[in-house]
Design an enzyme around this catalytic site. Structure first.
Site, PDB file in Angstrom:
ATOM      1  N   TRP A   1       0.814  -1.218   0.000  1.00 28.70           N
ATOM      2  CA  TRP A   1       0.000   0.000   0.000  1.00 28.70           C
ATOM      3  C   TRP A   1       0.846   1.265   0.000  1.00 28.70           C
ATOM      4  O   TRP A   1       0.416   2.306  -0.500  1.00 28.70           O
ATOM      5  CB  TRP A   1      -1.002  -0.003   1.151  1.00 28.70           C
ATOM      6  CG  TRP A   1      -2.066  -1.036   0.952  1.00 28.70           C
ATOM      7  CD1 TRP A   1      -2.303  -2.136   1.723  1.00 28.70           C
ATOM      8  CD2 TRP A   1      -3.038  -1.095  -0.115  1.00 28.70           C
ATOM      9  NE1 TRP A   1      -3.353  -2.867   1.212  1.00 28.70           N
ATOM     10  CE2 TRP A   1      -3.813  -2.252   0.085  1.00 28.70           C
ATOM     11  CE3 TRP A   1      -3.314  -0.276  -1.223  1.00 28.70           C
ATOM     12  CZ2 TRP A   1      -4.853  -2.620  -0.782  1.00 28.70           C
ATOM     13  CZ3 TRP A   1      -4.337  -0.641  -2.081  1.00 28.70           C
ATOM     14  CH2 TRP A   1      -5.100  -1.798  -1.854  1.00 28.70           C
TER      15      TRP A   1
ATOM     16  N   ASP B   1      -1.682   6.699   6.336  1.00 31.05           N
ATOM     17  CA  ASP B   1      -2.726   5.802   5.861  1.00 31.05           C
ATOM     18  C   ASP B   1      -3.007   4.822   6.997  1.00 31.05           C
ATOM     19  O   ASP B   1      -2.215   3.933   7.267  1.00 31.05           O
ATOM     20  CB  ASP B   1      -2.230   5.069   4.599  1.00 31.05           C
ATOM     21  CG  ASP B   1      -3.225   4.039   4.086  1.00 31.05           C
ATOM     22  OD1 ASP B   1      -4.301   3.889   4.699  1.00 31.05           O
ATOM     23  OD2 ASP B   1      -2.913   3.396   3.059  1.00 31.05           O
TER      24      ASP B   1
ATOM     25  N   LYS C   1     -12.419  -1.753   6.959  1.00 29.14           N
ATOM     26  CA  LYS C   1     -11.660  -2.673   7.808  1.00 29.14           C
ATOM     27  C   LYS C   1     -12.096  -2.590   9.271  1.00 29.14           C
ATOM     28  O   LYS C   1     -12.350  -3.601   9.882  1.00 29.14           O
ATOM     29  CB  LYS C   1     -10.168  -2.421   7.662  1.00 29.14           C
ATOM     30  CG  LYS C   1      -9.631  -3.074   6.383  1.00 29.14           C
ATOM     31  CD  LYS C   1      -9.061  -2.125   5.397  1.00 29.14           C
ATOM     32  CE  LYS C   1      -8.770  -2.831   4.072  1.00 29.14           C
ATOM     33  NZ  LYS C   1      -7.960  -2.008   3.188  1.00 29.14           N
TER      34      LYS C   1
HETATM   35  C1  LIG Z   1      -7.340  -1.597   2.017  1.00 27.60           C
HETATM   36  C2  LIG Z   1      -6.254  -0.582   2.069  1.00 27.60           C
HETATM   37  C3  LIG Z   1      -6.154   0.440   1.127  1.00 27.60           C
HETATM   38  C4  LIG Z   1      -7.039   0.537  -0.094  1.00 27.60           C
HETATM   39  O1  LIG Z   1      -8.292   0.911   0.209  1.00 27.60           O
HETATM   40  P1  LIG Z   1      -9.417   1.050  -0.941  1.00 27.60           P
HETATM   41  O2  LIG Z   1     -10.548   1.554  -0.103  1.00 27.60           O
HETATM   42  O3  LIG Z   1      -9.638  -0.307  -1.516  1.00 27.60           O
HETATM   43  O4  LIG Z   1      -8.941   2.032  -1.928  1.00 27.60           O
HETATM   44  C5  LIG Z   1      -5.164   1.374   1.293  1.00 27.60           C
HETATM   45  N1  LIG Z   1      -4.300   1.310   2.316  1.00 27.60           N
HETATM   46  C6  LIG Z   1      -4.356   0.345   3.239  1.00 27.60           C
HETATM   47  C7  LIG Z   1      -3.386   0.306   4.362  1.00 27.60           C
HETATM   48  C8  LIG Z   1      -5.343  -0.642   3.145  1.00 27.60           C
HETATM   49  O5  LIG Z   1      -5.407  -1.629   4.062  1.00 27.60           O
END
Ligand SMILES: *Cc1c(COP(=O)(O)O)cnc(C)c1O
Length: 362
Positions: free
Chosen positions: A101, A172, A196
């Site tokens: 990511w 993030d 999540k």
């Molecule tokens: C799942 C995830 C993403 C991507 O998220 P989307 O909503 O599918 O764009 C980005 N960063 C992390 C750390 C993630 O776990």
């Protein structure tokens, strides 16, 4: 058979929240209308939005000089929004390459014409430890440092504060949002997709310090922090149902006792699984112990066929979605906030039993 869902995202929601949605679906707050059909301009929804913002502010102790915004477009949308809104001075961002990511975020910034420097990477050791900033490095040539707080696929997390010198920290937090305590004032910007730890897919939370928000030319409205601040996330139709559900999850988390309490439970759950894996002769987690994630735990037998056998047997027992990400292979258990302690215990018991029988058969 009781089903346990270890999916990495979209992921399990609290049972209590699912029941509440089921109960309220035809008539939200006694209005005679479903949350699926009310106007985002109604007083009803304005209250739902205000409550969600206030509950999040209380839970994370977000100071008044930070805005709470709701976007669509997921974490991926914020990979574009963050540089477009914040990298306006040097047009240059720094990155610690901690996995999939982080690379995605860097690639998106590059694609949009920003300069991106990777200051450290642990790719050469398959991301089994976290990369760290070079000591005392002055980062004043960068608009910000991008950090993936929890690496969903690799199973690592920054648990200690990271404080880059002379630049902002952009985090993030998609996969450990509300799962462990961080000090919001360490960050210029925090973002997280809901699917999540917070709610269903479709809403993305942005927490941004006020002095970083300013009018920027040529930013699409749908990604414009300044516009969303001015319109309180209601410039266009927001994802009404995901925001409503996130609101219910925030109230559930308050009832549990907040993030500190949640973190203790998450430590307990993940420790049960790590303790088992560390003594197992069949299964291994390869991550450096101090860098291990509380929410995403990859593990393997080292044999792809055997891993698949475990996944299939687990599925038959109602333990779902344990397949590892295609880039890592093996198995992965995601133990997000909504997974009860019992869910970790059931998984450990299953793996223990599998190991016994496997050895018995050889
Ligand atoms: C799942 C995830 C993403 C991507 O998220 P989307 O909503 O599918 O764009 C980005 N960063 C992390 C750390 C993630 O776990």
């Amino acid at each position: 058979m009781k089903i346990y869902n270890y999916a990495a995202g979209p992921a399990k929601l609290p049972d209590q929240v699912i029941s509440q949605i089921q109960e309220e679906l035809p008539s939200v707050q006694g209005s005679g209308m479903s949350i699926l059909e009310i106007s985002h301009r109604s007083a009803l929804f304005e209250n739902i939005l205000a409550d969600a913002q206030q509950d999040l502010r209380d839970l994370m102790k977000i100071p008044d000089n930070y805005h709470i915004l709701f976007f669509q477009g997921g974490g991926t949308g914020q990979f574009a929004a963050a540089p477009l809104n914040l990298a306006t001075n040097h047009r240059k961002i720094a990155l610690l390459d901690s996995g999939h990511w982080a690379v995605r975020a860097g690639d998106e910034a590059t694609r949009l014409g920003f300069d991106m420097d990777t200051l450290a990477s642990t790719k050469n050791i398959q991301y089994q430890s976290l990369p760290h900033l070079p000591e005392n490095q002055n980062l004043d040539q960068y608009d910000y440092l991008h950090l993936t707080m929890n690496n969903t696929i690799e199973g690592t997390a920054y648990h200690q504060p990271v404080r880059p010198i002379n630049t902002e920290l952009v985090a993030d937090m998609s996969s450990n949002f509300l799962a462990e305590t961080y000090n919001v004032t360490d960050f210029g910007l925090i973002f997280a997709g809901a699917q999540k730890n917070l709610g269903p897919a479709g809403v993305t939370v942005v927490i941004v310090r006020d002095d970083l928000v300013h009018k920027v030319e040529n930013v699409p409205s749908i990604l414009d922090y300044d516009l969303f601040v001015k319109k309180n996330s209601l410039y266009n139709t927001p994802p009404v149902f995901p925001i409503y559900t996130a609101g219910l999850v925030l109230k559930w988390l308050k009832e549990i006792g907040g993030i500190d309490e949640m973190q203790k439970i998450n430590e307990q759950k993940s420790q049960m699984l790590y303790d088992f894996l560390d003594q197992s002769k069949l299964f291994t987690n390869h991550i450096t112990p101090s860098d291990r994630s509380l929410t995403n735990i990859p593990f393997t037998t080292g044999d792809e066929q055997l891993d698949n056998q475990v996944i299939n047997a687990a599925t038959e027992h109602g333990l779902m979605s344990l397949k590892g990400h295609r880039s890592v292979g093996g198995l992965r258990a995601s133990l997000y906030n909504a997974m009860p302690i019992e869910g970790a215990q059931v998984l450990v018991d299953f793996l223990e039993d599998f190991e016994k029988h496997y050895q018995g058969g050889h």
